[in-house]
Design an enzyme around this catalytic site. Sequence first.
Site, short mmCIF file in Angstrom:
data_model
loop_
_atom_site.label_atom_id
_atom_site.label_comp_id
_atom_site.label_asym_id
_atom_site.label_seq_id
_atom_site.Cartn_x
_atom_site.Cartn_y
_atom_site.Cartn_z
N ARG A 1 120.19 23.15 17.68
CA ARG A 1 120.98 23.29 18.91
C ARG A 1 122.45 22.95 18.68
NH1 ARG A 1 118.53 23.70 23.71
NH2 ARG A 1 120.20 22.55 24.76
N ASP B 1 126.92 28.29 29.57
CA ASP B 1 125.48 28.04 29.40
C ASP B 1 124.90 28.95 28.31
OD1 ASP B 1 123.04 26.90 29.87
OD2 ASP B 1 122.70 27.89 31.80
N ASN C 1 123.30 15.85 32.10
CA ASN C 1 123.15 16.00 30.63
C ASN C 1 122.89 14.65 29.94
OD1 ASN C 1 125.54 18.74 30.25
ND2 ASN C 1 123.32 18.80 30.48
C1 FPP Z 1 124.94 24.47 27.97
O1 FPP Z 1 124.13 25.08 27.00
C2 FPP Z 1 126.09 23.86 27.34
C3 FPP Z 1 126.32 22.51 27.30
C4 FPP Z 1 125.41 21.52 27.89
C5 FPP Z 1 127.48 21.96 26.59
C6 FPP Z 1 128.74 22.78 26.58
C7 FPP Z 1 129.53 22.36 25.43
C8 FPP Z 1 130.24 23.17 24.63
C9 FPP Z 1 130.44 24.60 24.88
C10 FPP Z 1 130.86 22.57 23.42
C11 FPP Z 1 132.33 22.62 23.40
C12 FPP Z 1 132.98 21.86 24.48
C13 FPP Z 1 134.03 21.05 24.26
C14 FPP Z 1 134.80 20.52 25.41
C15 FPP Z 1 134.45 20.67 22.91
P1 FPP Z 1 122.64 24.59 26.84
O2 FPP Z 1 122.60 23.60 25.74
O3 FPP Z 1 122.12 24.08 28.16
O4 FPP Z 1 121.93 25.92 26.44
P2 FPP Z 1 120.44 26.36 26.77
O5 FPP Z 1 120.29 26.41 28.26
O6 FPP Z 1 120.33 27.69 26.12
O7 FPP Z 1 119.54 25.33 26.13
#
Ligand code: FPP
Length: 232
Positions: A28, A15, A63
Amino acid sequence: MTAPRIPRHIAIIMDGNGRWAAARGLPRAMGHRQGMEALKRTLKAVRERGVEILTIYAFSAENWSRPEAEISDLMELLRLYIRAELAELHRDGVRLRFIGDHARLPQDVQKLMQDAAELTRDNVTGTLVIALSYGGRQEIVQAAQKLATQGAEITEESFASALYTADLPDPDLLIRTSGEMRLSNFLLWQTAYTEFVFTETLWPDFAAKDLDAAINKYQQRERRYGKLGQLA
Ligand code: FPP
């Protein structure tokens, strides 16, 4: 019983990609891109420390309600990751496994995932489980439906084997980055006795030292599984 030195199975809620990007005035998508680099680093570090299974929450069922452009960026990263990493993962003996409700994923992504899982299915030196379009409640409901359709007896064992994670041991340690302290519908059944470690580090910054700090905390925990502890 104190925890064994090295957890066999670590699960991670990756996260903070968005906040990492926002703090730098970047889109982002750049946060997710750096998140992918953090994943590569972490898988390497996890394997070097002798952890057998790493399960990552790459895209939750919830998501799907993100803006279409962000969903498509994440799908593109997934394609990139599989295409760029598969040969090396296979050479290193890593088995890739995908869990979740994949029907909504783009057809080509589904195909890439199936081929990657098929290619690596007999690898034995480690397992990377990627949770995609995954929701714990949805997993539990589909397991119940499956057993009901089969007319199967419902026991803890039959239930566990109807989950996406059938045959995998439950996570010993779950790490969530970015200071959030909740499970967000991840591995609800499987984390019944998992040790949780929360860190303020944003996922794109996650490094070997953060992994070591989490493993260190895990090692100091006493895993009692509902029994009396050593001091009782
Ligand atoms: C949460 O951060 C992360 C995600 C929803 C996506 C996770 C994906 C990756 C780490 C990319 C790589 C993965 C693969 C399998 C290639 P957020 O966007 O919710 O962050 P925030 O809470 O700060 O907005």
